[in-house]
Design an enzyme around this catalytic site. Structure first.
Site: not given
Ligand SMILES: NC(=O)c1ccc[n+]([C@@H]2O[C@H](COP(=O)([O-])OP(=O)(O)OC[C@H]3O[C@@H](n4cnc5c(N)ncnc54)[C@H](O)[C@@H]3O)[C@@H](O)[C@H]2O)c1
Ligand SMILES: C[C@@H](CO)CCC[C@@H](C)[C@H]1CC[C@H]2[C@@H]3[C@H](O)C=C4C[C@@H](O)CC[C@]4(C)[C@H]3CC[C@]12C
Length: 324
Positions: A114, A118
């Site tokens: 994750y 990002k």
């Protein structure tokens, strides 16, 4: 339409919903066509291992590339991206980030899919600043980095509430109160996006290619103590002035959960709240203190801490009926 207190237009707004998948370039292109400004907030938020790293990459990185490409093809000049504090940290080394700002030096090292996704997506957005769009004008981009968002619709808060009800109105402290975790109210995150979208064209030279932490006046507290600001008035209490379990035991439990997740993967998705990554995030100080958004585009939180707190409490209370 008339002007409101903040200088914005007040009155009915017509919204056209277009459903689409950011991983499908043609669907993104269809949604972006004719837009003056794009706020790209879609993302796969998964730190629990529900989705595969490949899916997280496809949605967060490839999806963002598709949005940039759609802007270029459609001649849309303004792009605002919802990034995350996790682009910076906490890092894998557990270094604290204490009251940091956008210029605070910090070793941003990630392994989890994750934050990696990002960080990659944010870089794509910032590197696209200045790229020529259809018609020859330059694209102007910037990225907003919220810390942990709370407010109405916060699923994890609701999960803690339900867990507390099941445990007879108690939650048990797992993280030391001294570990501070940055939080920001959802309405202020949204407001900051609106302001950026409004100001980006006029202040392109200043704001283009910039990152801004999303902040407001929510107090600095540990993750659990902060949640108690809402769960306390809803009847829960946090047991223990210090963590009830030693940290090594939490690490062991988190590791066991990760092992179980891996073993059960062929049969089912086992994705508990506690894993080595979430434990590390919850157990590492990460707080922001900055006024960059105020200096660059006049941001002031729209919701005071008292309003944010009240609104969140009312939402938790309203979810009580469905919790029993
Ligand atoms: N929740 C937080 O604490 C937090 C903190 C910092 C940044 N963010 C970022 O804010 C954004 C919104 O997160 P959220 O917490 O509201 O999560 P959320 O899951 O509630 O919202 C994400 C949205 O993206 C949409 N989406 C997911 N995959 C998609 C796809 N393939 N195509 C189109 N849409 C898709 C979902 O339908 C959902 O509406 C994300 O980009 C996230 O990375 C969240
Ligand atoms: C050890 C438990 C004892 O009560 C607490 C575990 C809490 C964790 C599940 C959450 C602690 C910090 C959260 C993250 C943080 O607020 C910032 C985020 C950034 C955003 O981009 C996505 C969500 C999240 C990763 C958020 C997820 C849940 C926590 C890890």
């Amino acid at each position: 339409m008339e002007r409101g207190e903040n200088g914005g237009l007040k009155g009915p707004v017509q919204v056209t919903a277009i459903q689409g998948d950011v991983t499908q370039a043609h669907e993104v292109a269809a949604a972006v066509t004719g837009a003056h400004v794009v706020i790209h907030t879609a993302g796969l938020v998964d730190v629990f291992g529900r989705a595969s790293p490949k899916t997280i990459y496809e949605v967060n990185v490839q999806g963002t590339q598709n949005v940039i490409e759609a802007c270029v093809q459609a001649g849309t000049r303004l792009l605002v991206y919802t990034s995350s504090m996790e682009v910076v940290g906490p890092n894998t080394k557990g270094h604290p980030f204490y009251r940091g700002n956008e210029d605070t030096p910090y070793e941003a090292v990630h392994k989890h899919p994750y934050p990696c996704s990002k960080a990659l997506a944010e870089r794509l957005v910032l590197e696209a600043n200045g790229k020529k769009v259809r018609g020859g004008l330059p694209l102007v981009t910037c990225a907003l980095r919220p810390t942990g968002i709370y407010g109405e619709g916060h699923q994890i808060m609701r999960d803690f509430y339900r867990q507390g009800l099941r445990l007879g109105g108690r939650l048990f402290r797992a993280i030391p109160a001294s570990v501070e975790h940055g939080r920001v109210y959802v309405g202020n995150v949204a407001w900051m996006h609106v302001l950026v979208a409004r100001e980006l064209e006029q202040r392109a030279a200043l704001m283009g290619g910039q990152v801004y932490f999303c902040y407001d006046r929510s107090p600095y507290k540990s993750y659990e103590d902060f949640n108690m600001e809402f769960l306390g008035p809803c009847g829960l209490r946090l047991v223990g002035a210090r963590p009830l379990l030693p940290y090594w035991l939490l690490v062991l439990l988190a590791t066991l959960n990760a092992l179980l997740q891996w073993l059960l993967r062929p049969l089912l998705v086992y994705a508990p709240l506690l894993n080595p990554y979430t434990l590390a995030v919850a157990n590492t100080t990460f707080t922001v203190s900055t006024d960059k958004a105020q200096r660059h585009f006049g941001y002031e939180p729209l919701f005071s801490w008292e309003d944010s707190r009240t609104r969140t409490i009312l939402w938790v209370q309203a979810s009580e009926g469905s919790a029993r």
